[in-house]
Motif scaffolding. Structure first.
Motif, PDB file in Angstrom:
ATOM      1  N   GLN A  13      45.942  36.718  41.150  1.00  0.00           N
ATOM      2  CA  GLN A  13      45.275  37.068  39.905  1.00  0.00           C
ATOM      3  C   GLN A  13      45.420  35.921  38.918  1.00  0.00           C
ATOM      4  N   PHE A  14      44.297  35.385  38.471  1.00  0.00           N
ATOM      5  CA  PHE A  14      44.301  34.320  37.481  1.00  0.00           C
ATOM      6  C   PHE A  14      44.263  34.911  36.080  1.00  0.00           C
ATOM      7  N   THR A  15      44.961  34.258  35.150  1.00  0.00           N
ATOM      8  CA  THR A  15      44.873  34.676  33.760  1.00  0.00           C
ATOM      9  C   THR A  15      43.453  34.526  33.244  1.00  0.00           C
ATOM     10  N   GLN A  16      42.726  33.519  33.724  1.00  0.00           N
ATOM     11  CA  GLN A  16      41.366  33.273  33.267  1.00  0.00           C
ATOM     12  C   GLN A  16      40.325  34.022  34.090  1.00  0.00           C
ATOM     13  N   TYR A  17      40.728  35.164  34.690  1.00  0.00           N
ATOM     14  CA  TYR A  17      39.744  35.996  35.381  1.00  0.00           C
ATOM     15  C   TYR A  17      38.652  36.452  34.408  1.00  0.00           C
ATOM     16  N   ILE A  18      38.956  36.514  33.118  1.00  0.00           N
ATOM     17  CA  ILE A  18      37.983  36.973  32.127  1.00  0.00           C
ATOM     18  C   ILE A  18      36.776  36.047  32.043  1.00  0.00           C
ATOM     19  N   PHE A  19      36.901  34.813  32.548  1.00  0.00           N
ATOM     20  CA  PHE A  19      35.771  33.897  32.586  1.00  0.00           C
ATOM     21  C   PHE A  19      35.069  33.886  33.935  1.00  0.00           C
ATOM     22  N   ASN A  20      35.682  34.519  34.926  1.00  0.00           N
ATOM     23  CA  ASN A  20      35.102  34.518  36.270  1.00  0.00           C
ATOM     24  C   ASN A  20      35.616  35.739  37.028  1.00  0.00           C
ATOM     25  N   SER A  21      34.963  36.878  36.834  1.00  0.00           N
ATOM     26  CA  SER A  21      35.429  38.120  37.451  1.00  0.00           C
ATOM     27  C   SER A  21      35.140  38.190  38.940  1.00  0.00           C
ATOM     28  N   LEU A  22      34.477  37.183  39.499  1.00  0.00           N
ATOM     29  CA  LEU A  22      34.264  37.159  40.942  1.00  0.00           C
ATOM     30  C   LEU A  22      35.582  37.127  41.686  1.00  0.00           C
ATOM     31  N   SER A  23      36.633  36.628  41.046  1.00  0.00           N
ATOM     32  CA  SER A  23      37.937  36.543  41.696  1.00  0.00           C
ATOM     33  C   SER A  23      38.555  37.914  41.940  1.00  0.00           C
ATOM     34  N   VAL A  24      38.085  38.943  41.227  1.00  0.00           N
ATOM     35  CA  VAL A  24      38.637  40.293  41.415  1.00  0.00           C
ATOM     36  C   VAL A  24      37.581  41.319  41.804  1.00  0.00           C
ATOM     37  N   ASN A  25      36.292  40.971  41.746  1.00  0.00           N
ATOM     38  CA  ASN A  25      35.248  41.961  42.037  1.00  0.00           C
ATOM     39  C   ASN A  25      34.036  41.271  42.653  1.00  0.00           C
ATOM     40  N   PRO A  26      33.704  41.557  43.930  1.00  0.00           N
ATOM     41  CA  PRO A  26      32.553  40.901  44.568  1.00  0.00           C
ATOM     42  C   PRO A  26      31.214  41.304  43.960  1.00  0.00           C
ATOM     43  N   ALA A  27      31.158  42.451  43.275  1.00  0.00           N
ATOM     44  CA  ALA A  27      29.910  42.889  42.664  1.00  0.00           C
ATOM     45  C   ALA A  27      29.527  42.038  41.458  1.00  0.00           C
ATOM     46  N   TYR A  28      30.429  41.172  41.001  1.00  0.00           N
ATOM     47  CA  TYR A  28      30.143  40.286  39.876  1.00  0.00           C
ATOM     48  C   TYR A  28      29.216  39.133  40.271  1.00  0.00           C
ATOM     49  N   ALA A  29      29.044  38.888  41.546  1.00  0.00           N
ATOM     50  CA  ALA A  29      28.237  37.754  42.015  1.00  0.00           C
ATOM     51  C   ALA A  29      26.834  37.817  41.417  1.00  0.00           C
ATOM     52  N   GLY A  30      26.423  36.723  40.775  1.00  0.00           N
ATOM     53  CA  GLY A  30      25.099  36.643  40.180  1.00  0.00           C
ATOM     54  C   GLY A  30      24.982  37.215  38.791  1.00  0.00           C
ATOM     55  N   TYR A  31      26.089  37.656  38.185  1.00  0.00           N
ATOM     56  CA  TYR A  31      26.012  38.285  36.860  1.00  0.00           C
ATOM     57  C   TYR A  31      25.365  37.364  35.829  1.00  0.00           C
ATOM     58  N   LYS A  32      25.735  36.087  35.824  1.00  0.00           N
ATOM     59  CA  LYS A  32      25.202  35.174  34.820  1.00  0.00           C
ATOM     60  C   LYS A  32      23.755  34.789  35.082  1.00  0.00           C
ATOM     61  N   GLU A  33      23.225  35.198  36.249  1.00  0.00           N
ATOM     62  CA  GLU A  33      21.827  34.979  36.608  1.00  0.00           C
ATOM     63  C   GLU A  33      21.471  33.492  36.618  1.00  0.00           C
TER      64      GLU A  33
ATOM     65  N   TYR B 176      29.069  47.429  36.399  1.00  0.00           N
ATOM     66  CA  TYR B 176      27.989  47.751  35.458  1.00  0.00           C
ATOM     67  C   TYR B 176      28.147  46.883  34.219  1.00  0.00           C
ATOM     68  N   ALA B 177      27.027  46.356  33.711  1.00  0.00           N
ATOM     69  CA  ALA B 177      27.088  45.530  32.508  1.00  0.00           C
ATOM     70  C   ALA B 177      25.806  45.675  31.700  1.00  0.00           C
ATOM     71  N   ASN B 178      25.963  45.665  30.387  1.00  0.00           N
ATOM     72  CA  ASN B 178      24.849  45.535  29.450  1.00  0.00           C
ATOM     73  C   ASN B 178      25.261  44.479  28.431  1.00  0.00           C
ATOM     74  N   PRO B 179      24.440  44.143  27.459  1.00  0.00           N
ATOM     75  CA  PRO B 179      24.814  43.058  26.541  1.00  0.00           C
ATOM     76  C   PRO B 179      26.078  43.303  25.730  1.00  0.00           C
ATOM     77  N   ARG B 180      26.561  44.549  25.642  1.00  0.00           N
ATOM     78  CA  ARG B 180      27.674  44.852  24.768  1.00  0.00           C
ATOM     79  C   ARG B 180      28.952  45.283  25.467  1.00  0.00           C
ATOM     80  N   TRP B 181      28.881  45.774  26.710  1.00  0.00           N
ATOM     81  CA  TRP B 181      30.114  46.172  27.379  1.00  0.00           C
ATOM     82  C   TRP B 181      29.916  46.182  28.879  1.00  0.00           C
ATOM     83  N   TYR B 182      31.024  46.219  29.600  1.00  0.00           N
ATOM     84  CA  TYR B 182      30.979  46.240  31.060  1.00  0.00           C
ATOM     85  C   TYR B 182      32.110  47.108  31.591  1.00  0.00           C
ATOM     86  N   LEU B 183      31.947  47.538  32.837  1.00  0.00           N
ATOM     87  CA  LEU B 183      32.951  48.349  33.509  1.00  0.00           C
ATOM     88  C   LEU B 183      32.807  48.110  35.005  1.00  0.00           C
ATOM     89  N   GLY B 184      33.932  47.911  35.690  1.00  0.00           N
ATOM     90  CA  GLY B 184      33.872  47.648  37.121  1.00  0.00           C
ATOM     91  C   GLY B 184      35.114  48.126  37.841  1.00  0.00           C
TER      92      GLY B 184
END
Length: 333
Positions: free
Chosen positions: A24-44, A164-172
């Motif tokens: 677990q990286f402290t900077q997971y908040i900048f790259n959640s792919l390290s903890v959740n595969p569903a994050y792939a492609g989030y930044k489009e 799940y993500a929208n412009p204001r919050w996310y949950l995974g």
């Protein structure tokens, strides 16, 4: 005869690897792919990221971790399919681990404005575990428990996630090490010596966060990550970042142990386990529209704080292709 010193060395090596098995990286908040595969492609957009972490610096044999990841979308129009690839290396004393994962996320559009997406992700990969006998310090070099040089084994792994993500919050939420439920003594074996068996547990990650307007050009981005392996204490990270003009991020985090579930270990060990873990200082600078650089420092709050000099982590992220249009919603998660 096996010497007590060597036995304790190997036990510590295996025990620490158990604690480090789900990096677990402290900077997971900048790259959640390290903890959740569903994050792939989030930044489009296609994005490459590298993280280097030196944990418990000043401590001989302390963990050193590196990770490289690339993710993006393969259909620019619909933005429905996200893919990613990760390589993670972990060195802990005489033990090492090298993992590679391929990630896929099905990104479902939930509204006509395309502000709400639900992603279902899966990752498959393998991990090679190694133990270098030359880095051990035995009392008796002829001891049969001592490996002759480097020995290794490998194991497959599967990860599942939803995001799940929208412009204001996310949950995974995600599960890692889904192939780790075996209790066969022949699994995760380096050689014929059972002392060198490596056991892993399935891990659950639950994450969430939001972004709030504080004033013009200033945002507040709190987040939380809960990790549980269904056996030991539950770990919780709480972070808060201030974002200035979408370019400079600065904030802090707190990692602690929390007893969410009632488990047998708490009946005899809770009074000896510290609930506090560490404080983190985190910063990130967007050097340009395509390049960002981050740094974090972890200060331990438990009993090992006087035996080491904290943990340092550096992260670099780079976007490929054309920058997102200025009119599009910023991606804060």
């Amino acid at each position: 005869m096996r010497k007590i010193t060597l036995v304790m060395t190997l036990i510590c090596c295996v025990s620490l690897s158990y604690a480090q098995q789900s990096i677990q990286f402290t900077q997971y908040i900048f790259n959640s792919l390290s903890v959740n595969p569903a994050y792939a492609g989030y930044k489009e957009q296609w994005m490459g990221q590298m993280n280097l972490r030196s944990q418990w610096t000043g401590w001989s044999g302390a963990p050193k971790i590196g990770a490289l990841s690339v993710d993006g979308i393969v259909d620019v129009m619909n933005k429905r399919h996200g893919v990613g690839f990760q390589v993670i290396g972990d060195q802990l004393g005489a033990q090492s681990a090298l993992s590679a994962y391929a990630n896929y996320a099905l990104r479902l559009q939930l509204d006509d404005e395309d502000k709400h997406r639900l992603s279902l992700g899966i990752a498959g990969g393998v991990t090679q575990y190694g133990l270098d006998g030359n880095k051990l310090n035995p009392v008796d070099f002829d001891d049969p428990v001592l490996p002759n040089g480097m020995i290794s084994t490998w194991q497959p792994d599967v990860r599942l996630g939803v995001y799940y993500a929208n412009p204001r919050w996310y949950l995974g939420a995600s599960f890692q090490d889904l192939f780790a439920s075996s209790t066969n003594a022949n699994d995760y074996r380096f050689n014929e010596n059972s002392l060198e068996n490596l056991y892993r547990n399935i891990s659950l990650y639950v994450m969430g966060g939001a972004v709030f307007d504080v004033s013009e050009g200033l945002l507040l981005r709190p987040s939380v990550l809960i990790k549980d392996n269904f056996r030991g204490p539950t770990s919780m990270d709480v972070n808060a970042m201030l974002i200035f003009s979408q370019k400079f991020w600065i904030g802090a985090g707190y990692r602690t142990r929390t007893q969410i579930f009632d488990r047998d270990y708490s009946d005899y060990s809770s009074n000896r386990l510290s609930t506090v873990n560490s404080l983190q200082a985190i910063t990130q600078l967007h050097v340009s529209d395509k390049l960002r650089i981050g740094y974090s420092y972890d200060f331990s709050l438990n009993r090992i704080s006087n035996a080491q000099n904290g943990s340092h982590e550096v992260g670099i992220g780079m976007l490929f292709g054309k920058p997102r249009p200025k009119s599009s919603e910023p991606k804060y998660f």
